[in-house]
Design an enzyme around this catalytic site. Structure first.
Site, short mmCIF file in Angstrom:
data_model
loop_
_atom_site.label_atom_id
_atom_site.label_comp_id
_atom_site.label_asym_id
_atom_site.label_seq_id
_atom_site.Cartn_x
_atom_site.Cartn_y
_atom_site.Cartn_z
N GLU A 83 -7.77 -9.44 4.55
CA GLU A 83 -6.41 -9.68 5.03
C GLU A 83 -6.34 -9.66 6.56
O GLU A 83 -5.48 -9.02 7.15
CB GLU A 83 -5.44 -8.63 4.46
CG GLU A 83 -5.32 -8.70 2.95
CD GLU A 83 -4.26 -7.76 2.37
OE1 GLU A 83 -4.03 -6.70 2.97
OE2 GLU A 83 -3.70 -8.11 1.32
N ASP A 139 -3.87 -5.93 -7.04
CA ASP A 139 -3.23 -5.08 -6.03
C ASP A 139 -2.17 -4.16 -6.61
O ASP A 139 -0.98 -4.37 -6.36
CB ASP A 139 -2.62 -5.97 -4.93
CG ASP A 139 -2.27 -5.18 -3.68
OD1 ASP A 139 -2.69 -4.01 -3.59
OD2 ASP A 139 -1.60 -5.72 -2.80
N GLU A 181 4.52 0.96 -3.94
CA GLU A 181 4.75 -0.37 -3.36
C GLU A 181 5.30 -1.37 -4.39
O GLU A 181 6.28 -2.06 -4.12
CB GLU A 181 3.44 -0.89 -2.77
CG GLU A 181 3.57 -2.29 -2.20
CD GLU A 181 2.29 -2.77 -1.52
OE1 GLU A 181 1.31 -2.00 -1.44
OE2 GLU A 181 2.27 -3.93 -1.06
C1 GCU Z 1 -1.58 -4.51 -0.10
C2 GCU Z 1 -0.47 -4.09 0.80
C3 GCU Z 1 -0.88 -4.15 2.24
C4 GCU Z 1 -2.16 -3.35 2.44
C5 GCU Z 1 -3.23 -3.84 1.48
C6 GCU Z 1 -4.49 -3.00 1.48
O1 GCU Z 1 -1.82 -5.87 0.01
O2 GCU Z 1 0.64 -4.91 0.59
O3 GCU Z 1 0.16 -3.63 3.02
O4 GCU Z 1 -2.59 -3.43 3.74
O5 GCU Z 1 -2.74 -3.80 0.17
O6 GCU Z 1 -4.70 -2.29 0.52
O7 GCU Z 1 -5.26 -3.06 2.41
#
Ligand code: GCU
Length: 657
Positions: free
Chosen positions: A264, A343, A371
Site C-alpha cells: 500500500e 483485510d 475497522e
Molecule cells: C487496512 C487499513 C489500512 C492499514 C492496512 C494495513 O487496509 O485500512 O489503514 O494501513 O490495513 O494493515 O497495513
C-alpha cells in the site's frame, strides 16, 4: 466508580469478612514495586483493609517467590487457609500471578483452597498500535493517541495506566506507532525522541512489556541521509547496525521492529530488486546481537488493480508473495500474517499461509480496532471469531496443525512466534470508545496468554470484573456479547463476500463503494448471480490450501456455507442448506440481524439501574445508533438485490424499491 480503570476497577467482595493480608517477599525491583502497588490498590477496595508489607502475626501472608524451574512468565498460585503463595520463574511471572489471584478474588473464585499453574501459550503477545505522531490514530475509534501529540512522544500517568492494563491480561510487547511510518515517525529511531522513549520503556519494563517500533524501510535515506536503502548495500547495513546499537544500548527492554514493506505504498526491498527475505534478514542481523526481533508483515498485494481485470485476485497475493520464501528468513524474523487473506472482514477464510509455510516463524495478526466491524459504535465481540480461527485445522503437516499450534510454536520449540492485534485504544476516558469494546482488548490478551479459553469464559471474567457479578448483568451482557458478531455478520455484506462499505472510512453500507475501484474487492453482482469465482475454475485461490481443504473450498456443494460467496460465484436461485434460495437467505439474514440488535438493545435497557450511569448511557446511545445503522445495512443490501433481481421477499416484508 471510575470506569477509566476498566476491568481493574476493584470493588468490594461480597460476603468476605475483613481480611488482613501481608505481602511477603525477598524479591526487589520495579516489577515487585508494581506488584505491591497493585495489592495496595486492590485489597483495600475488595476486602476493606490495607495490606501489611512484610510478615506479621495474625495476617494471611501472600508470599511471592521464584522457582526457576518455571518459565519466566509462568506462575503457580497455591491457596490454603493459612497462606497464599505465588511462585514464578521471574518477576514478570509473579506479576501475572498477582493479576490472576486478584481476578480470582474479584470473581469469587478464591474462597476455597486451590492450586493453579499457568504458563503462556504464546511467546509474543503483542499490541500493534496504529498511532501517528500528530496524535491521530489510523483506524482509531476511541479518541486520539495517548502516545503522541504534535510530533512529540507523550509519557505521563496514562502511560503507566496503559502498561498496567496490558500486563493485567498478559500482553508483553507493544508497538506504539503506525505501520505506515510517515511524517516525523521515521525519526523515532533517532536521538530526537530517545529521551521520552527511554522513559516510556522504563515504565513498560516495570510491567514486563517490551517496546517495539514500526520502521520505514527507507529510513537510511529518510533519516540517515544515505542515497540508498538497498538491503544488500554495505553502508545501509552499517547504518542499521549503528542505529540498533544505540537504541538497544539506551533501552534495555527494546524488542525490535515491525515492518510494513512494499505494501500500500510503503517503501520496501522491491525498489532494489530484492526480496522480502533479503530485506527482513538485513534488519534481523542488525538487531540480533541484542536479542531483537523483526516482525515482517505479509499484508502485501497490488492495490492498483483495474476492476475490469477479472484474473488478478487480491486474495491470492499475500500467499504468492511469501510462499516461495519459506525457509529463507532468519530465525529472529517472524512473519506476521493477518487472520484472513484480504483485510479483517467480518468473515474470511483463514489465511492460506498458515497451511503453507513450514520453515518460517509465524505470528497471527488480528484486528480489535473494529475497522470493518462497526468501528466501536456497534457492539461486536470478536472472541468467537478468534476462537474459530485459532482452532482451524490447516493440514500443515500431520499433527499439531491448528492455527493456534502453529503460531504458539509450542509443539515445534519455536521461540519467535505468537499473536498480535491491531489495538482499539485511544485517549477516550473509557479507553475503547464503546465500553463493551474493552471486552475485545481484555479477551485478546487473555487468549494470547491462554489459548484454550472459550469466548464464554472470557466474557464471564470480563463482565464480572468490569460491571460486577450480579446475575442479570452477567447474563444479559454475556448474551449481548455472544450474539453480537453473528448479528453483525447477518446484516453486513453476505456470506464472506466482504466490503460493500463506504470507501476510505470503511463505515456504513455502500454496495458499490469499492466496485469500480483499484483495491481488488469486487462483488460483480448481476441480475442472476453474485460473487467472484475463486475456485480452480476461477482465480485458483482455493488451491492455495492443502488437501482436503483445497477440494472442499473448490466446490459449491462442499464449501462451508458461511464462506460461499468468498469462494464462488453463485446464482441467486441456488438452494441453501436451509432450503431457501440464496437470495431469500440473504433477505432473511438481513432482517434477522436487525431483530438481533433489537433484542440486544432491550437486554441492555433492562440493566438501567445495575450499571454505572455514565457507562450505561454511553452504551445505550451507541446501541440505539447501531439499531438504526443495522437497518440502513439491511435496507441498502436488500434493496440493491431486489432492484437487480426484481424478486420480492417470500415473506412479504418491506423491501424498498
Ligand atoms: C487496512 C487499513 C489500512 C492499514 C492496512 C494495513 O487496509 O485500512 O489503514 O494501513 O490495513 O494493515 O497495513
Amino acid at each position: 466508580m471510575d470506569y477509566t480503570k476498566v476491568w481493574l476497577n476493584y470493588r468490594p467482595v461480597k460476603s468476605a469478612s475483613a481480611q488482613v493480608f501481608s505481602l511477603c517477599t525477598q524479591e526487589k525491583g520495579p516489577i515487585i514495586d508494581n506488584i505491591f502497588a497493585e495489592f495496595d490498590t486492590a485489597l483495600p477496595a475488595m476486602y476493606g483493609i490495607v495490606p501489611v508489607h512484610g510478615y506479621k502475626d495474625g495476617t494471611i501472608p501472600i508470599e511471592l517467590s521464584l522457582d526457576t524451574v518455571l518459565h519466566a512468565e509462568a506462575y503457580r498460585i497455591e491457596k490454603n487457609e493459612k497462606k497464599i503463595s505465588i511462585t514464578a520463574g521471574a518477576h514478570v511471572g509473579l506479576l501475572y500471578g498477582t493479576f490472576a489471584l486478584l481476578r480470582f478474588m474479584q470473581t469469587g473464585k478464591a474462597s476455597a483452597d486451590f492450586t493453579v499453574e499457568k504458563s503462556p501459550s504464546n511467546p509474543l503477545r503483542m499490541a500493534n498500535h496504529w498511532d501517528n505522531m500528530d496524535g491521530s490514530i489510523e483506524r482509531g475509534y476511541s479518541g486520539k493517541s495517548f502516545f503522541f501529540a504534535d510530533d512529540k512522544v507523550i509519557v505521563n500517568e496514562r502511560t503507566r495506566d496503559y502498561a498496567r492494563m496490558m500486563a493485567s491480561v498478559g500482553i508483553n510487547a507493544s508497538v506504539i506507532n503506525n505501520v505506515n511510518v510517515r511524517f516525523s515517525a521515521p525519526f523515532l529511531l533517532t536521538e530526537r525522541y530517545r529521551k521520552p522513549l527511554i522513559e516510556m520503556a522504563k515504565i513498560f519494563a516495570g510491567y514486563g512489556i517490551k517496546l517495539f517500533l514500526s520502521v520505514n524501510f527507507a529510513s537510511p535515506v529518510r533519516v540517515g541521509g544515505l542515497d540508498t536503502a538497498d538491503p544488500l548495500d554495505k553502508n545501509v547495513q552499517v547504518w542499521w547496525r549503528d542505529t540498533c546499537k544505540d537504541i538497544f544500548e539506551d533501552i534495555p527492554n527494546f524488542g525490535g521492529f515491525l515492518v510494513k514493506a512494499d505494501s500500500e505504498g510503503e517503501f520496501g526491498p522491491f525498489a532494489y530488486g530484492r526480496t522480502h527475505a533479503e530485506g527482513a534478514n538485513m534488519l534481523a542481523d542488525a538487531v540480533r546481537p541484542y536479542g531483537g526481533i523483526i516482525v515482517w508483515r505479509c499484508f502485501v498485494y497490488n492495490c492498483q488493480q483495474d476492476w475490469r481485470d477479472n484474473i488478478t485476485d487480491r486474495a491470492c497475493q499475500s500467499y504468492l508473495n511469501f510462499i516461495e520464501l519459506d525457509g529463507k528468513f532468519a530465525d529472529n524474523v517472524i512473519l506476521q500474517i493477518k487472520n484472513g487473506p484480504v483485510d479483517f472482514q467480518v468473515r474470511e477464510p483463514v489465511h492460506p499461509l498458515f497451511g503453507g509455510l513450514k520453515h518460517t516463524n509465524m505470528m497471527i495478526e488480528f484486528q480489535i480496532a473494529q475497522e470493518y466491524t462497526g468501528q466501536q459504535r456497534h457492539v461486536c465481540y470478536l472472541l468467537p471469531e478468534f476462537r474459530e480461527i485459532l482452532d482451524f485445522k490447516t493440514y500443515n503437516g500431520e499433527e499439531f496443525d491448528t492455527v493456534k499450534d502453529l503460531v504458539s510454536g509450542k509443539n515445534y520449540g519455536y521461540k519467535n512466534c505468537g499473536m498480535a492485534a491491531v489495538m482499539n485504544t485511544g485517549n477516550d476516558k473509557n479507553w475503547t470508545g464503546h465500553d463493551l469494546a474493552a471486552a475485545n482488548l481484555y479477551g485478546f490478551g487473555r487468549l494470547a496468554y491462554e489459548d484454550t479459553l472459550t469466548p464464554e469464559e472470557i466474557a464471564q471474567e470480563w463482565i464480572a470484573l468490569t460491571f460486577g457479578n450480579e446475575s442479570q448483568v452477567m447474563e444479559n451482557v454475556q448474551k449481548i456479547l455472544m450474539m453480537s458478531w453473528p448479528a453483525y455478520e447477518k446484516y453486513n455484506a453476505p456470506l464472506g463476500i466482504g466490503w460493500m462499505v463506504n470507501p476510505n472510512v470503511h463505515f456504513g453500507p455502500n454496495v458499490d463503494g469499492y466496485e469500480y475501484d483499484r483495491w481488488g474487492t469486487y462483488h460483480r453482482i448481476s441480475h442472476s448471480a453474485i460473487g467472484r469465482d475463486r475456485s480452480s475454475r476461477g482465480t485458483g485461490y482455493s488451491q492455495q490450501y492443502p488437501e482436503p481443504l483445497a477440494s472442499m473450498y473448490d466446490q459449491i456443494e462442499t464449501c462451508p456455507e458461511e464462506l460461499l460467496l468468498f469462494f464462488h460465484r453463485v446464482r441467486f436461485d441456488h438452494i441453501m442448506s436451509t432450503g431457501e434460495t440464496l437470495l431469500q437467505y440473504i433477505y432473511n439474514t438481513h432482517f434477522e440481524g436487525v431483530e438481533d440488535v433489537e433484542k440486544m438493545l432491550t437486554m441492555w435497557e433492562t440493566l438501567k439501574d445495575k450499571i454505572e450511569p455514565e457507562s450505561y448511557a454511553r452504551v445505550l446511545e451507541r446501541m440505539q445508533f447501531q439499531l438504526e445503522h443495522s437497518k440502513e445495512w439491511r435496507d441498502r443490501i436488500n434493496t440493491y438485490l431486489y432492484r437487480m433481481t426484481e424478486i420480492p421477499d417470500a415473506k412479504g416484508r418491506k423491501i424498498y424499491d
